[in-house]
Design an enzyme around this catalytic site. Structure first.
Site, PDB file in Angstrom:
ATOM      1  N   ASP A 183     -82.873  13.868  48.510  1.00  0.00           N
ATOM      2  CA  ASP A 183     -81.612  13.160  48.740  1.00  0.00           C
ATOM      3  C   ASP A 183     -80.663  14.046  49.544  1.00  0.00           C
ATOM      4  O   ASP A 183     -80.657  15.273  49.371  1.00  0.00           O
ATOM      5  CB  ASP A 183     -80.950  12.776  47.413  1.00  0.00           C
ATOM      6  CG  ASP A 183     -81.834  11.886  46.558  1.00  0.00           C
ATOM      7  OD1 ASP A 183     -82.192  10.798  47.032  1.00  0.00           O
ATOM      8  OD2 ASP A 183     -82.164  12.295  45.431  1.00  0.00           O
TER       9      ASP A 183
ATOM     10  N   ASP B  32     -76.581  14.477  50.635  1.00  0.00           N
ATOM     11  CA  ASP B  32     -75.175  14.109  50.473  1.00  0.00           C
ATOM     12  C   ASP B  32     -74.376  14.745  51.606  1.00  0.00           C
ATOM     13  O   ASP B  32     -74.723  15.827  52.099  1.00  0.00           O
ATOM     14  CB  ASP B  32     -74.627  14.592  49.125  1.00  0.00           C
ATOM     15  CG  ASP B  32     -75.347  13.953  47.949  1.00  0.00           C
ATOM     16  OD1 ASP B  32     -75.911  12.857  48.124  1.00  0.00           O
ATOM     17  OD2 ASP B  32     -75.342  14.553  46.856  1.00  0.00           O
TER      18      ASP B  32
ATOM     19  N   ASP C 267     -69.680  22.328  40.506  1.00  0.00           N
ATOM     20  CA  ASP C 267     -70.079  23.022  39.286  1.00  0.00           C
ATOM     21  C   ASP C 267     -70.750  24.373  39.537  1.00  0.00           C
ATOM     22  O   ASP C 267     -70.215  25.421  39.210  1.00  0.00           O
ATOM     23  CB  ASP C 267     -70.950  22.117  38.413  1.00  0.00           C
ATOM     24  CG  ASP C 267     -71.992  21.363  39.205  1.00  0.00           C
ATOM     25  OD1 ASP C 267     -72.347  21.807  40.326  1.00  0.00           O
ATOM     26  OD2 ASP C 267     -72.485  20.328  38.723  1.00  0.00           O
TER      27      ASP C 267
END
Length: 512
Positions: A75, A77, A175
Site C-alpha cells: 500500500d 500513502d 507514531d
C-alpha cells in the site's frame, strides 16, 4: 487553551509531554539506497499531479520504511500540504472520508483490480490541553464533535484531529520513527525528522515522544505496536524497551475505543500475513487478554490444530497475493463453539434447525452487534450450514451445492477439517474432484455413489421339482424354462374356481 495560558503565566509546565519536533534531515538517494522501480506508478501519478499544481507531496509512512528495507510495499500513502478539498478537486475519482481524520481516497481501476492511494493533509501537532474536551466517545458525543476540529476525551484520547500544519509537526504526531519519513520520488530524497533511517538500519521500533502519552492520545497505537513488531519480526525488528514497557498497563484505555474500530484493528492483526507472529507477540508482551473479546478467543485457541491450520492458511494466502475473507478465519475460530452447541441440540431437533439454533447462540455470545448481523455473519453462517451437506452425496444435492457462490469457502473449511482428521480424507478428495469435473464426469461420479449405496440384490429363490419327471433337473431357478430370445412366451392357463366354492368353503374343490 486557557489552562495552558495560565500554566505558562505562572511558570508551570503543561500537563502533557509534547515531543520534540526533531531536526529536518534531507537524505539523498545515494545514501538511503531506495530502488525507484519499487514505487507504484499510481502513487507516482498522485505525487506528480499535486506537485505540478504547486503543492508539496511525498510518499509517506510504512511504504517508505518498506522501500528502505528493499521491499515492494503493498500500500502507498501520500502526504501533502493541500487540503482534502483541494486534493479531491484534482482527481476524477477521489472521495473525502473519515471524521476523526479527514483523508482522501484516490481510486484507480474498478472491481477487484482497483487500487486506492490514501492522501492525508499535513496535520498540526497540538497539545491535548489546547483541545476541546468532550465527555464520552465518538459515538456518544457526535453532536458535541460536529463542528470541532481538535477534541479529546477525559483520558486525553484524540477524538478529532483535523487542524492542518507544517510538515515537521505532521511528523511529530506520527507514531513510530520508521513510519515518519517522507520520500519524494521525483527528486529521490527522503525527509527524516526523528532518526527513522537509523532506526530502520538498527531494526528498532521506537515511539516518537513519550510512549505512555502517545498511547493515551490514541490507545489503538497499542495494537499497532503489536502488529508492526509481528510484521517486522522476521526481519529482526524489536520494540524499543521504553516503547514496550507501558503496553500492558495502558491496555485498559482500549475500553473507551468504539468496538467497530477494535474489530477492524483485530482483522489487521490477523489478515496481513502475520497472524501467527501476531499471536506470539501478544503472548510475549503480556497482551493475550484484554484487547478485544473475540481476539482473546483467537489467542486462547491459537494452539488448537484446526485454528492453527486456519491461521497458517491465511498467512500463506496473503503471502501468495490471494484474497482472504475475515468470515472464513472467524468461522474456523468459532467452529468448536458451534459444533458443541449443535451436538447438544441434535437429539431434540432435526439436524439443520438444530445447527441454525447453535449458530444463533454463538453469534450472540461471541460476535455481538459489531458485524455478526451483516455480511460477515451471513458468510460465516453459510460456511457452517454447508458442512452437513458435504456428507450427503446422493440426489441433486451435490449439483446444487457446487453451484453456490460460497461453495469454495465451504469446501476449504471442510478441507481443513479433513486435514486434522475431523472428517474423512477421501470425502474431501471426492469433493475436490467433483468440483473440478464437467457435468458428464459429475454424473458418472454420482452414479458410482448410487451403485455403492444400493442394497445388494436378493439371491434368486430355488424351486425343486419331483425327481420322477424324466429328464427334469432336480433344481431349477425361476429364470429357467423361460423362452429364449426371439421365442414367443407361452400363455399360462388360469385355473377357474366354481362360483361359491373355495378351498375351505362348502366342501368345494378347485377344478382345472
Amino acid at each position: 487553551m486557557i489552562k495552558t495560558f495560565i500554566q505558562r503565566l505562572m511558570g508551570q509546565a503543561p500537563d502533557s509531554k509534547k515531543p520534540s519536533l526533531g531536526k529536518r534531515q534531507l537524505v539523498p538517494a545515494r545514501v538511503h539506497g531506495i530502488d525507484p522501480s519499487l514505487v507504484d506508478e499510481r502513487a507516482l501519478n498522485v505525487v506528480s499531479t499535486l506537485q505540478e499544481r504547486g503543492y508539496e507531496a511525498y510518499i509517506v509512512g510504512g511504504a517508505v520504511r518498506d522501500l528502505l528495507l528493499g521491499l515492494r510495499p503493498k500500500d502507498f500513502d501520500v502526504a501533502t500540504n493541500a487540503t482534502p478539498e483541494q486534493v479531491k478537486a484534482l482527481f476524477r475519482r477521489a472521495f473525502i472520508i473519515g471524521r476523526r481524520f479527514r483523508i482522501v481516497h484516490v481510486v484507480y481501476g474498478r472491481g477487484r483490480e482497483h487500487e486506492v492511494i490514501e492522501v492525508s493533509t499535513f496535520r498540526a501537532y497540538l497539545d491535548a490541553a489546547d483541545a476541546a474536551q468532550v465527555s464520552g466517545n465518538e459515538r456518544t458525543s457526535k453532536r458535541a464533535l460536529a463542528d470541532v476540529k481538535h477534541a479529546v476525551d477525559a483520558s486525553g484520547r484524540v477524538l478529532r484531529d483535523n487542524v492542518w500544519g507544517p510538515q515537521d509537526e505532521d511528523a511529530a504526531r506520527r507514531d513510530f520513527s520508521v513510519n515518519a519519513m517522507y520520500y519524494n520520488p521525483r527528486t529521490g530524497e527522503v525527509v527524516d525528522y526523528h532518526g527513522g533511517i537509523q532506526d530502520a538500519k538498527k531494526r528498532r521500533l521506537r515511539m516518537i515522544g513519550d510512549a505512555a502519552t502517545r498511547y493515551r492520545e490514541d490507545p489503538v497505537r497499542i495494537i499497532r505496536a503489536v502488529r508492526f513488531s509481528a510484521k517486522l519480526s522476521a526481519l529482526g525488528f524489536k520494540l524499543e524497551t521504553k516503547t514496550a514497557a507501558p503496553l500492558k498497563k495502558m491496555v485498559g484505555l482500549l475500553a473507551d475505543v468504539p468496538q467497530s474500530r477494535l474489530f477492524d484493528e483485530m482483522l489487521k492483526l490477523l489478515q496481513t500475513g502475520h497472524a501467527l507472529a501476531s499471536i506470539a507477540q501478544l503472548r510475549s508482551l503480556g497482551l493475550a487478554k484484554g484487547i478485544y473479546p473475540l481476539l482473546d478467543v483467537v489467542v486462547e485457541r491459537g494452539d488448537d490444530p484446526f485454528v492453527q491450520a486456519a491461521l497458517q492458511d491465511t498467512d500463506r494466502r496473503v503471502g501468495e497475493g490471494k484474497p482472504v475473507a475475515p468470515s472464513f478465519l472467524l468461522a474456523c475460530v468459532l467452529w468448536s463453539d458451534v459444533r458443541e452447541a449443535w451436538d447438544q441440540r441434535r437429539g431434540k431437533a432435526p439436524p439443520f434447525p438444530a445447527l441454525q439454533e447453535a449458530i444463533d447462540e454463538v453469534f450472540d455470545a461471541r460476535i455481538g452487534d459489531v458485524s455478526g448481523r451483516g455480511k460477515l455473519g451471513a458468510d460465516m453462517r453459510e460456511i457452517w450450514m454447508m458442512q452437513p451437506r458435504f456428507e450427503k452425496r446422493t440426489g441433486s444435492g451435490p449439483m446444487t451445492l457446487v453451484m453456490q457462490a460460497r461453495f469454495r469457502a465451504g469446501f476449504d473449511f471442510m478441507r481443513l477439517r479433513a486435514d486434522i482428521g475431523e472428517v474423512a480424507e477421501d470425502l474431501a478428495d471426492w469433493w475436490q474432484t467433483f468440483s473440478l469435473a464437467d457435468d458428464l464426469a459429475r454424473e458418472d461420479m454420482l452414479q458410482q455413489i448410487r451403485l455403492q449405496t444400493q442394497r445388494p440384490q436378493r439371491v434368486p429363490r430355488t424351486v425343486r421339482v419331483p425327481a420322477a419327471h424324466e429328464g427334469a433337473p432336480a433344481v431349477v431357478t425361476p429364470s429357467e424354462g423361460l423362452p429364449s430370445d426371439g421365442e414367443a412366451p407361452r400363455k399360462r392357463r388360469r385355473r377357474r374356481r366354481k362360483p361359491g366354492a373355495g378351498p375351505e368353503g362348502a366342501g368345494g374343490a378347485v377344478e382345472s
